[in-house]
Structures are given as C-alpha cells and as structure tokens.
Design a protein around this motif. Structure first.
Motif, PDB file in Angstrom:
ATOM      1  N   VAL A 201       0.870  -1.173   0.000  1.00 24.89           N
ATOM      2  CA  VAL A 201       0.000   0.000   0.000  1.00 24.89           C
ATOM      3  C   VAL A 201       0.907   1.224   0.000  1.00 24.89           C
ATOM      4  N   ASP A 202       0.790   2.048  -1.031  1.00 25.90           N
ATOM      5  CA  ASP A 202       1.646   3.236  -1.177  1.00 25.90           C
ATOM      6  C   ASP A 202       3.128   2.869  -1.091  1.00 25.90           C
ATOM      7  N   GLY A 203       3.478   1.745  -1.697  1.00 30.70           N
ATOM      8  CA  GLY A 203       4.872   1.322  -1.741  1.00 30.70           C
ATOM      9  C   GLY A 203       5.369   0.642  -0.482  1.00 30.70           C
ATOM     10  N   ARG A 204       4.505   0.477   0.515  1.00 32.59           N
ATOM     11  CA  ARG A 204       4.915  -0.142   1.775  1.00 32.59           C
ATOM     12  C   ARG A 204       4.363  -1.561   1.867  1.00 32.59           C
ATOM     13  N   ARG A 205       5.239  -2.482   2.248  1.00 29.21           N
ATOM     14  CA  ARG A 205       4.857  -3.889   2.304  1.00 29.21           C
ATOM     15  C   ARG A 205       3.885  -4.150   3.457  1.00 29.21           C
ATOM     16  N   ILE A 206       2.840  -4.899   3.173  1.00 28.17           N
ATOM     17  CA  ILE A 206       1.946  -5.392   4.215  1.00 28.17           C
ATOM     18  C   ILE A 206       2.553  -6.692   4.742  1.00 28.17           C
TER      19      ILE A 206
END
Length: 406
Positions: A201-206
């Motif tokens: 999400v927005d380049g950030r890993r879940i």
C-alpha cells in the motif's frame, strides 16, 4: 586529530596491543566492565598504543592512562622500568593512575572513586578535550543487495575502509562501522516461489503472518549471512544481528489506523540498547543489521531499514561522533531521477521545503530525507546520501548529497 592519541606508536606496537587485547588479565577484564561504559560519558580504550608502550586503559578526552600491576611489578627491575615508562608518559602531558590487581578485586569502589575524582580534577582544570571516536552507520539500498556483483564490489570497498585484509596498512586498523541492509526484492522473489503473495500500500509492504516469517528468513537468514560470509572472507570480523538480538532495537507493533500494515515495527527510540551496540564495536565486531525488530513479547517485526539506520545513528551519537551514510544506486538526491549529473550537492531545511513544494523531491526520497534531518537534529554529525560505489568519497563528504541544518 585521531592520530594524536597514538603519539607516534609504530605498527609493531599496534600488533602487540591487539595481542594483549586477546589475553586480558582477570583484573583488567573486571575494571573494563566498569569503565568502557561509564557514568562520566567518556570513551576509554583498552590495551591502547601510545608511543613505545601499550597502556592498559586510556581516555583520550581526559588524557588519562590507567595501569594495573600484577605481582611481577614488585620485582625491582620491573619497578625501575615502570618509573621510566610513567615518566615518559607524563612527559606527553598525560595523567597516569596505577593500581594493583588486588585493589581492583578487593576495593573496586575505591578504585572507581579515584578514577572519578581524577577526571573531576581534570575537568576543573579545563584540561578535558571532548573528542569522540568516529562511527559510521551505513545503510545499503535494496538494489545493491539485490545484485550479487554490485554487492560484492561494495563489500570489498567497505572492507578496505574498516580495516579488512584488503586494506592498506594503517595505524588504527580502520574506523568503527555498523552496516544495515534490506532486501525486499529478494524476499518478493523467494515469496513467489513459496506461493506467498507480496502486498503493498503506497509502496509499503503489508507484513502478514506468512510474510513476517518470509522476511525474517530472507533478511536475517539468507541475505545477512551471505554478507557476513563475504566480509569474513575479506578479513572483517562481521557479526550478523537483528533488533531482537541482545535487545538491540525494541519496537512497537504499528497500530492500525486507516491501514493495517500487519507485523510492522516502529522503533522505540529511547530504548535502543547503546551499551550493547558499543560492546560489540569495542570487542572489534562490525555489526551487520537485518531490519527485523521485536516487541519484547516474543513477536518479531518487519521494520524499515532507513529508519533503523537513523535510529541507531541517533542512539550512538551520545557515545561516538556519528556519520550516517545512505548508499544506493543513485549519485545522490537528483533533480532528474534518471540523470546522475543532476545531483543536488547540499540540502538544508529551507531548500528541502522548496524542493518538495516544486515537486522535485517526492515519493520514497521524502521519508529518507525526513530520517536524515531527524538524525541531524538528534546529534548525528553528518548525513550523506549517494552512490554505493563511491563509498569512500561519501564518507569524506566529497560525493553525493550532504544533508545539513544550515
């Protein structure tokens, strides 16, 4: 200057010092436990080369030598040599304290009080020279880690700077360093082979339950140990750690707001264990850090490597003069992301806000720069962002983008 703390000691004296560090006496080990991290916030060195001698302990800021004497020092000939040694050390402007081993074992509190009182006297006489040892905290970008040839080249350059066997002969054996890595692309690739889908999400890993196992395996296992093995082959005494090891980096699981990032950690800045970090450094280790932290309740957490670099640099700035280097595949912060010739040589708070307002700095570079300014505002001496292959120039401030407060 750092070289002044050795007072012209020769290469042979440095070799002797290293040998003595590996066979400290029980009395030396006991006193070292109490002075290498101390209430005076002063840096002590053990088995330190000075001129023609190796002194047991030395604080350069206070110009203070501490010597411990075993039974052999009761022999008349040795006593005479000790007197000559002490006279020569004092002629260099140094204060010399001598204790018998028995005093350390039987009257440790008295020994420590004598040291404390001596330091207080030096401070009162305004003879204290505040000079911290240099520490470089280096974060290597994902694209460097993802390419084995590029990573190998970087590690060879790194080894030359920190005193590996590929480095040129030098008096002090290189500087102290902490190396921090990520490895997201490798984790994604291995995850695909295991049927674990990477979600962002927005380049950030879940980081769900399967993903925290994956990134722990890849970051703290595969990548970290490959880096360690390569550095060991280059003569660097590297040791792999995560934030869970030695309680080095405690964190909180990120609270769920609009987005549930899963098992992602936000570093507890005031809980970073600077003493344990310093212990590793003072024992000659080069910590290589995988970006995994823990919550103190048994849960591992995936944590941004840039943030870890900034937080560790901040925590260590109380003990060392810290430079923070963000090294990656670009020449620095660029006006044109595809043109290394457009590197911005210096960014201060005013120009940073202007560049953001003009849309010239955006996306992933913003949190990196936010981390850089946060580090400077918390005592870090220097922050530089630039190309990994120019590591030496980055450390010397001769390449990349320097982040400054003015």
């Amino acid at each position: 200057m750092k070289e002044n703390m050795f007072y012209g000691a020769s290469h042979l004296i440095f070799q002797k010092a290293e040998e003595l560090r590996n066979r400290m006496t029980p009395a030396e080990e006991l006193l070292w436990k109490h002075i290498h991290i101390n209430e005076w916030k002063l840096k002590f060195r053990r088995q330190h080369p000075i001129s023609n001698y190796v002194v047991d302990f030395y604080c350069h800021a206070a110009r203070l030598v501490i010597e411990l004497d075993g039974g052999i020092h009761e022999v008349e000939e040795v006593k005479i040599n000790d007197q000559v040694r002490e006279r020569n050390l004092k002629s260099l402007g140094l204060t010399v304290l001598r204790f018998k081993n028995e005093e350390v074992f039987q009257n440790k509190s008295t020994v420590l009080k004598t040291i404390k009182d001596t330091i207080a006297t030096i401070q009162e006489n305004k003879q204290l020279v505040i000079e911290k040892e240099k520490l470089v905290v280096i974060k290597i970008g994902g694209n460097i880690v993802d390419s084995e040839p590029v990573l190998a080249s970087f590690l060879e350059s790194f080894s030359k700077l920190v005193g590996g066997h590929t480095s040129p002969p030098s008096g002090d054996g290189g500087f102290k360093a902490i190396l921090i890595h990520g490895g997201g692309k490798v984790a994604t690739k291995i995850g695909e082979s295991l049927g674990i889908e990477s979600k962002y999400v927005d380049g950030r890993r879940i980081t769900d339950a399967a993903t925290i196992d994956l990134v722990t395996m890849v970051y703290a296992g595969l990548i970290n140990k490959k880096v360690i093995a390569q550095l060991q082959s280059l003569g660097c005494n590297a040791i792999g750690v995560t934030g869970a090891d030695g309680n080095l980096i405690p964190a909180n699981k990120r609270p769920v707001k609009e987005i549930d990032y899963g098992f992602v950690g936000d570093v507890k800045s005031d809980k970073i264990n600077a003493q344990n970090w310093s212990g590793l450094l003072e024992h000659g280790f080069i910590p290589v850090v995988a970006p995994i932290t823990h919550d103190g309740k048994g849960q591992l957490l995936n944590t941004n490597a840039d943030t870890i670099a900034q937080e560790v640099a901040k925590a260590m700035s109380n003990l060392y003069e810290v430079s923070l280097i963000y090294s990656f595949e670009k020449a620095g912060v660029l006006l044109d992301a595809n043109d290394d010739a457009t590197v911005i040589s210096n960014i201060d708070p005013t120009s940073y806000e202007q560049l953001k307002a003009e849309g010239k700095i955006f996306a992933g570079m913003i949190p990196k720069l936010d981390n850089a300014f946060a580090a400077l505002n918390s005592g870090v001496k220097k922050v530089v962002i630039g190309k990994a292959e120019h590591l030496n120039d980055l450390i010397n401030g001769e390449s990349g983008t320097s982040i400054t407060n003015s």
